[in-house]
Design a protein around this motif. Structure first.
Motif, PDB file in Angstrom:
ATOM      1  N   TYR A 145      41.663  38.824  32.526  1.00 25.29           N
ATOM      2  CA  TYR A 145      42.745  38.574  33.309  1.00 25.29           C
ATOM      3  C   TYR A 145      43.506  39.858  34.141  1.00 25.29           C
ATOM      4  O   TYR A 145      44.342  39.734  34.650  1.00 25.29           O
ATOM      5  CB  TYR A 145      43.958  38.037  32.368  1.00 25.29           C
ATOM      6  CG  TYR A 145      43.484  36.590  31.794  1.00 25.29           C
ATOM      7  CD1 TYR A 145      43.832  35.290  32.346  1.00 25.29           C
ATOM      8  CD2 TYR A 145      43.275  36.762  30.447  1.00 25.29           C
ATOM      9  CE1 TYR A 145      43.604  34.259  31.839  1.00 25.29           C
ATOM     10  CE2 TYR A 145      42.969  35.483  29.945  1.00 25.29           C
ATOM     11  CZ  TYR A 145      43.099  34.271  30.591  1.00 25.29           C
ATOM     12  OH  TYR A 145      42.741  32.887  29.937  1.00 25.29           O
ATOM     13  N   PHE A 161      37.131  30.054  33.460  1.00 23.67           N
ATOM     14  CA  PHE A 161      36.662  31.112  34.283  1.00 23.67           C
ATOM     15  C   PHE A 161      35.313  30.456  34.922  1.00 23.67           C
ATOM     16  O   PHE A 161      34.578  29.462  34.311  1.00 23.67           O
ATOM     17  CB  PHE A 161      36.399  32.208  33.534  1.00 23.67           C
ATOM     18  CG  PHE A 161      37.577  32.820  33.235  1.00 23.67           C
ATOM     19  CD1 PHE A 161      37.832  34.295  33.917  1.00 23.67           C
ATOM     20  CD2 PHE A 161      38.617  32.843  32.266  1.00 23.67           C
ATOM     21  CE1 PHE A 161      38.887  35.098  34.004  1.00 23.67           C
ATOM     22  CE2 PHE A 161      39.701  33.694  32.243  1.00 23.67           C
ATOM     23  CZ  PHE A 161      39.791  34.916  33.090  1.00 23.67           C
ATOM     24  N   ARG A 276      38.606  33.622  37.910  1.00 29.00           N
ATOM     25  CA  ARG A 276      39.301  32.449  37.347  1.00 29.00           C
ATOM     26  C   ARG A 276      39.314  31.270  38.213  1.00 29.00           C
ATOM     27  O   ARG A 276      39.433  31.313  39.486  1.00 29.00           O
ATOM     28  CB  ARG A 276      40.876  32.763  37.003  1.00 29.00           C
ATOM     29  CG  ARG A 276      40.990  33.860  36.282  1.00 29.00           C
ATOM     30  CD  ARG A 276      42.603  34.146  35.761  1.00 29.00           C
ATOM     31  NE  ARG A 276      43.261  34.468  36.968  1.00 29.00           N
ATOM     32  CZ  ARG A 276      43.511  35.580  37.388  1.00 29.00           C
ATOM     33  NH1 ARG A 276      42.572  36.624  36.866  1.00 29.00           N
ATOM     34  NH2 ARG A 276      44.184  35.963  38.541  1.00 29.00           N
TER      35      ARG A 276
END
Length: 329
Positions: A145, A161, A276
């Motif tokens: 992240y 992801f 992501r």
């Protein structure tokens, strides 16, 4: 409206602390004191009724709640930043498309030997995307992240992801041309006569077996933890090194190193590109991923995988050159 929102400074402190894994570094970035960052975190934890960080040695590691909240804050702040940039561009005469800032994390060796020399072409093709390149030296992947795109040796297995393998690559043996000149009529079988550089994350045995040589791990000489430094030692003529063909395409083409024979073996680690799903800068990420695919396609491997078993030990050594494409009639 927005009655549950804490002060913006507290959210900025949370995002920075989670990204740096440190209250001290977060304070330096935001021009605050360490105690001010700690105060913001305590206030957030009291408001939420749960812990946001836990101390592990000298690092402040976000809890699962802290990591998720920091990520949402990061996305929200990025959207606000882009909105301000677009508004600023819209107010200016002859406004150009807003610039997008894209943070990528990449392994040291891939960055130094392949990505960075090609970034000028990306900037020419995508002038409105500013890449922030963060070098990652550890063999293990960081917090997925913490950046927009991660190019690491690991897949991100967490839900939400996208992971793509960058390319198929192979391990070869290389050395400086002057080094093999020490052995008259050099062949692959003469490789053990030369100094053999060692790498912490790769054994010589697989290459030796593929070359038809007795598997014998060197027991003397320097050991490198960083493949970039390993290549520097090889270029300096200090010994023979095994390396990924991707990382030495350019130096082989320039004649700074030569490949020993045509022996090649699969690497133990691959390069994976991770990002992501539904990212606020998804279009920029896809543009970067497509550009990397194009770069890989335009720089084909200098060696091909072995077919039919063991390579001959009579293969002579010569500098590798890139073949030019023959124009179609």
């Amino acid at each position: 409206m927005f009655s549950h929102l804490p002060p913006l400074q507290s959210l900025r402190a949370l995002e920075a602390a989670a990204r740096h894994r440190s209250f001290t570094r977060a304070a330096e970035e935001l021009n605050l004191t360490h105690s001010a960052v700690s105060h913001h975190m305590r206030a957030l934890e009291q408001q939420l009724g749960t812990a946001l960080f836990r101390r592990v040695g000298a690092r402040m590691i976000p809890t699962s709640v802290g990591a998720r909240l920091a990520e949402r804050v990061r996305i929200g702040m990025s959207e606000l930043d882009e909105a301000m940039t677009e508004a600023r561009a819209g107010a200016a005469p002859e406004a150009s498309p807003a610039t997008v800032r894209l943070e990528i994390s990449v392994m040291t060796d891939l960055a130094a030997q392949w990505l960075i020399p090609r970034l000028g072409r990306f900037s020419d093709q995508h002038p409105n995307i500013d890449l922030v390149v963060r070098i990652h030296a550890d063999i293990s992947a960081p917090d997925p992240y913490s950046v927009d795109v991660g190019i690491w040796h690991q897949r991100v297995e967490e839900p939400g992801f996208v992971t793509r393998k960058l390319l198929d690559d192979y391990v070869i043996a290389v050395c400086h041309p002057d080094l093999i000149a020490r052995v008259p009529n050099f062949t692959v079988a003469d490789t053990p006569k030369l100094p053999m550089l060692r790498f912490s994350y790769r054994s010589w045995r697989d290459w030796q077996v593929a070359a038809g040589l007795p598997p014998h791990e060197p027991t003397r000489g320097p050991i490198f933890d960083d493949s970039g430094l390993l290549l520097r030692a090889a270029i300096a003529g200090q010994g023979v090194a095994t390396t990924r063909s991707l990382l030495v395409r350019d130096v082989l083409a320039r004649g700074e190193l030569v490949q020993i024979g045509d022996v090649c073996v699969p690497p133990s680690l691959e390069y994976y590109v991770n990002w992501r799903e539904h990212h606020p800068r998804e279009r920029a990420i896809h543009a970067f991923w497509q550009w990397m695919q194009n770069e890989v396609a335009e720089t084909p491997p200098l060696v091909l995988p072995a077919i039919g078993g063991r390579h001959s030990t009579e293969t002579s050594v010569r500098p590798q050159t890139r073949k030019r494409k023959t124009p179609k009639a």
